[in-house]
Motif scaffolding. Structure first.
Motif, PDB file in Angstrom:
ATOM      1  N   THR A   1       0.856  -1.182   0.000  1.00  0.00           N
ATOM      2  CA  THR A   1       0.000   0.000   0.000  1.00  0.00           C
ATOM      3  C   THR A   1       0.896   1.238   0.000  1.00  0.00           C
ATOM      4  OG1 THR A   1      -0.067   0.154   2.419  1.00  0.00           O
ATOM      5  CG2 THR A   1      -1.721  -1.247   1.359  1.00  0.00           C
ATOM      6  N   PRO A   2       0.365   2.400  -0.345  1.00  0.00           N
ATOM      7  CA  PRO A   2       1.172   3.628  -0.280  1.00  0.00           C
ATOM      8  C   PRO A   2       1.753   3.869   1.114  1.00  0.00           C
ATOM      9  CG  PRO A   2      -0.786   4.023  -1.579  1.00  0.00           C
ATOM     10  CD  PRO A   2      -0.943   2.646  -0.997  1.00  0.00           C
ATOM     11  N   PHE A   3       0.977   3.566   2.171  1.00  0.00           N
ATOM     12  CA  PHE A   3       1.487   3.759   3.528  1.00  0.00           C
ATOM     13  C   PHE A   3       2.728   2.915   3.781  1.00  0.00           C
ATOM     14  CE2 PHE A   3       1.648   2.106   7.910  1.00  0.00           C
ATOM     15  CZ  PHE A   3       1.899   3.292   8.592  1.00  0.00           C
ATOM     16  N   GLU A   4       2.712   1.660   3.336  1.00  0.00           N
ATOM     17  CA  GLU A   4       3.853   0.764   3.538  1.00  0.00           C
ATOM     18  C   GLU A   4       5.080   1.245   2.787  1.00  0.00           C
ATOM     19  OE1 GLU A   4       1.023  -3.226   4.089  1.00  0.00           O
ATOM     20  OE2 GLU A   4       2.058  -2.811   2.189  1.00  0.00           O
ATOM     21  N   VAL A   5       4.868   1.795   1.590  1.00  0.00           N
ATOM     22  CA  VAL A   5       5.988   2.304   0.794  1.00  0.00           C
ATOM     23  C   VAL A   5       6.573   3.554   1.436  1.00  0.00           C
ATOM     24  CG1 VAL A   5       6.636   3.320  -1.416  1.00  0.00           C
ATOM     25  CG2 VAL A   5       5.183   1.295  -1.367  1.00  0.00           C
ATOM     26  N   TRP A   6       5.708   4.509   1.792  1.00  0.00           N
ATOM     27  CA  TRP A   6       6.202   5.752   2.401  1.00  0.00           C
ATOM     28  C   TRP A   6       6.848   5.482   3.761  1.00  0.00           C
ATOM     29  CZ3 TRP A   6       7.248   9.989  -0.002  1.00  0.00           C
ATOM     30  CH2 TRP A   6       6.531  10.362  -1.133  1.00  0.00           C
ATOM     31  N   SER A   7       6.309   4.529   4.510  1.00  0.00           N
ATOM     32  CA  SER A   7       6.920   4.173   5.790  1.00  0.00           C
ATOM     33  C   SER A   7       8.324   3.613   5.569  1.00  0.00           C
ATOM     34  CB  SER A   7       6.060   3.136   6.519  1.00  0.00           C
ATOM     35  OG  SER A   7       4.795   3.656   6.829  1.00  0.00           O
ATOM     36  N   GLY A   8       8.479   2.803   4.527  1.00  0.00           N
ATOM     37  CA  GLY A   8       9.787   2.263   4.206  1.00  0.00           C
ATOM     38  C   GLY A   8      10.783   3.354   3.855  1.00  0.00           C
ATOM     39  N   ILE A   9      10.355   4.296   3.029  1.00  0.00           N
ATOM     40  CA  ILE A   9      11.221   5.411   2.662  1.00  0.00           C
ATOM     41  C   ILE A   9      11.637   6.199   3.900  1.00  0.00           C
ATOM     42  CG2 ILE A   9      11.337   7.603   1.407  1.00  0.00           C
ATOM     43  CD1 ILE A   9       9.493   6.364  -0.696  1.00  0.00           C
ATOM     44  N   PHE A  10      10.679   6.451   4.781  1.00  0.00           N
ATOM     45  CA  PHE A  10      10.968   7.211   6.003  1.00  0.00           C
ATOM     46  C   PHE A  10      12.002   6.492   6.867  1.00  0.00           C
ATOM     47  CE2 PHE A  10      10.097   7.853  10.550  1.00  0.00           C
ATOM     48  CZ  PHE A  10      10.367   9.211  10.642  1.00  0.00           C
ATOM     49  N   ILE A  11      11.839   5.182   7.058  1.00  0.00           N
ATOM     50  CA  ILE A  11      12.791   4.419   7.871  1.00  0.00           C
ATOM     51  C   ILE A  11      14.171   4.440   7.232  1.00  0.00           C
ATOM     52  CG2 ILE A  11      13.405   2.106   8.673  1.00  0.00           C
ATOM     53  CD1 ILE A  11      11.264   3.450  10.344  1.00  0.00           C
ATOM     54  N   GLY A  12      14.229   4.288   5.920  1.00  0.00           N
ATOM     55  CA  GLY A  12      15.518   4.327   5.235  1.00  0.00           C
ATOM     56  C   GLY A  12      16.214   5.667   5.379  1.00  0.00           C
ATOM     57  N   VAL A  13      15.453   6.744   5.241  1.00  0.00           N
ATOM     58  CA  VAL A  13      16.015   8.099   5.387  1.00  0.00           C
ATOM     59  C   VAL A  13      16.490   8.327   6.818  1.00  0.00           C
ATOM     60  CG1 VAL A  13      15.395  10.550   5.419  1.00  0.00           C
ATOM     61  CG2 VAL A  13      14.715   9.116   3.486  1.00  0.00           C
ATOM     62  N   LEU A  14      15.653   7.968   7.785  1.00  0.00           N
ATOM     63  CA  LEU A  14      15.975   8.216   9.186  1.00  0.00           C
ATOM     64  C   LEU A  14      17.211   7.444   9.635  1.00  0.00           C
ATOM     65  CD1 LEU A  14      15.250   9.424  11.966  1.00  0.00           C
ATOM     66  CD2 LEU A  14      13.772   7.419  12.335  1.00  0.00           C
ATOM     67  N   THR A  15      17.271   6.162   9.316  1.00  0.00           N
ATOM     68  CA  THR A  15      18.386   5.342   9.784  1.00  0.00           C
ATOM     69  C   THR A  15      19.700   5.731   9.106  1.00  0.00           C
ATOM     70  OG1 THR A  15      17.734   3.634   8.172  1.00  0.00           O
ATOM     71  CG2 THR A  15      16.976   3.375  10.450  1.00  0.00           C
ATOM     72  N   GLN A  16      19.631   6.132   7.843  1.00  0.00           N
ATOM     73  CA  GLN A  16      20.869   6.567   7.177  1.00  0.00           C
ATOM     74  C   GLN A  16      21.372   7.875   7.777  1.00  0.00           C
ATOM     75  OE1 GLN A  16      24.046   5.916   5.171  1.00  0.00           O
ATOM     76  NE2 GLN A  16      22.335   4.490   4.925  1.00  0.00           N
ATOM     77  N   TYR A  17      20.442   8.747   8.141  1.00  0.00           N
ATOM     78  CA  TYR A  17      20.835   9.992   8.798  1.00  0.00           C
ATOM     79  C   TYR A  17      21.485   9.706  10.148  1.00  0.00           C
ATOM     80  CZ  TYR A  17      20.542  14.526  11.121  1.00  0.00           C
ATOM     81  OH  TYR A  17      20.863  15.662  11.800  1.00  0.00           O
ATOM     82  N   ILE A  18      20.904   8.773  10.912  1.00  0.00           N
ATOM     83  CA  ILE A  18      21.485   8.419  12.206  1.00  0.00           C
ATOM     84  C   ILE A  18      22.872   7.824  12.018  1.00  0.00           C
ATOM     85  CG2 ILE A  18      21.252   6.892  14.205  1.00  0.00           C
ATOM     86  CD1 ILE A  18      18.210   7.153  13.911  1.00  0.00           C
ATOM     87  N   GLY A  19      23.005   6.936  11.048  1.00  0.00           N
ATOM     88  CA  GLY A  19      24.303   6.328  10.782  1.00  0.00           C
ATOM     89  C   GLY A  19      25.348   7.351  10.404  1.00  0.00           C
ATOM     90  N   TRP A  20      24.944   8.381   9.679  1.00  0.00           N
ATOM     91  CA  TRP A  20      25.890   9.429   9.260  1.00  0.00           C
ATOM     92  C   TRP A  20      26.424  10.204  10.455  1.00  0.00           C
ATOM     93  CZ3 TRP A  20      27.374  10.334   4.154  1.00  0.00           C
ATOM     94  CH2 TRP A  20      28.156  11.466   3.939  1.00  0.00           C
ATOM     95  N   GLN A  21      25.596  10.344  11.493  1.00  0.00           N
ATOM     96  CA  GLN A  21      26.009  11.122  12.661  1.00  0.00           C
ATOM     97  C   GLN A  21      27.110  10.437  13.459  1.00  0.00           C
ATOM     98  OE1 GLN A  21      24.726  14.196  12.737  1.00  0.00           O
ATOM     99  NE2 GLN A  21      23.706  13.433  10.905  1.00  0.00           N
ATOM    100  N   PHE A  22      27.293   9.130  13.255  1.00  0.00           N
ATOM    101  CA  PHE A  22      28.301   8.404  14.021  1.00  0.00           C
ATOM    102  C   PHE A  22      29.479   7.989  13.147  1.00  0.00           C
ATOM    103  CE2 PHE A  22      24.337   7.931  16.318  1.00  0.00           C
ATOM    104  CZ  PHE A  22      24.739   8.201  17.624  1.00  0.00           C
TER     105      PHE A  22
END
Length: 223
Positions: free
Chosen positions: A202-223
């Protein structure tokens, strides 16, 4: 079957586009940009395209570094899914529901953690690679947590992480370019649209996936 996409119901299994060309292209993009391939693609960029990241390494060492990523982050998780399927622990290697994804997520978490740890401890590994691999590991962890509650799009997680990497890369690296961001956004749009055309999510599942990918990569960049 009509040529329109009918809004999916339930777990996202609605009717797909009847256009065989669109379906064929959607399957192609889904395969070429399989979530387990994305880490290898980005690491290939860092190792062979970036002019400075691995500049002090000879060609053989660069190839071996990339092969280690392909082995741990692509081949071994895929082989594990194949074994789970042949042992009838999962019904389909396509992992169509949340229950079937629990085991593969845990296996991928182990391999992704190991890849990050090895690269982190190898001498002269550029921070750019270590940060990306940490973000990839956290993305798998985030996907596993979300999978407890709903079938999040693994393609969305991978493409969102790739896009965020190139955004951060463009703003923090002298070699960064807006062209990389544009290409990442284009491919993310094509892949995520493909998943919707195939009614895999569903669109929600896709957008949720994008959000998790963006968030975790940002966190990884900080360390």
């Amino acid at each position: 079957m009509t040529n329109t996409i009918i809004a999916p119901a339930g777990d996202g299994a609605g009717k797909t586009s009847g256009n065989p060309l669109l379906r064929g292209m959607a399957h192609l993009f889904s395969f070429v940009f399989h979530p387990l391939f994305i880490t290898a693609y980005v690491m290939a960029f860092i190792i062979f395209v970036h002019p400075y990241a691995f500049a002090g390494f000879d060609h053989r060492t660069k190839v071996m570094r990339l092969l280690s990523v392909i082995l741990c982050n692509t081949f071994l998780p895929l082989f594990a899914v194949f074994l789970l399927w042949r042992l009838q622990l999962i019904k389909s290697p396509m992992l169509r529901n949340e229950k079937e994804r629990i085991g593969p997520y845990l296996i991928a978490m182990i391999f992704y953690w190991w890849t990050w740890l090895v690269f982190k401890r190898l001498p002269d590994t550029p921070p750019l690679a270590v940060q990306f691999l940490l973000g990839a590991f956290l993305a798998v962890c985030g996907g596993w947590v979300c999978n407890i509650y709903f079938k999040i799009s693994m393609h969305g997680i991978a493409m969102g992480g790739m896009t965020m990497f190139f955004i951060l890369f463009a703003f923090h690296d002298a070699y960064g370019s807006g062209l990389y961001i544009a290409a990442a956004l284009l491919f993310t749009g094509l892949v995520c649209t493909s998943r919707l055309l195939l009614s895999a999510h569903t669109p929600f599942e896709v957008w949720s996936g994008i959000f998790i990918g963006v968030l975790t990569q940002y966190i990884g960049w900080q360390f």
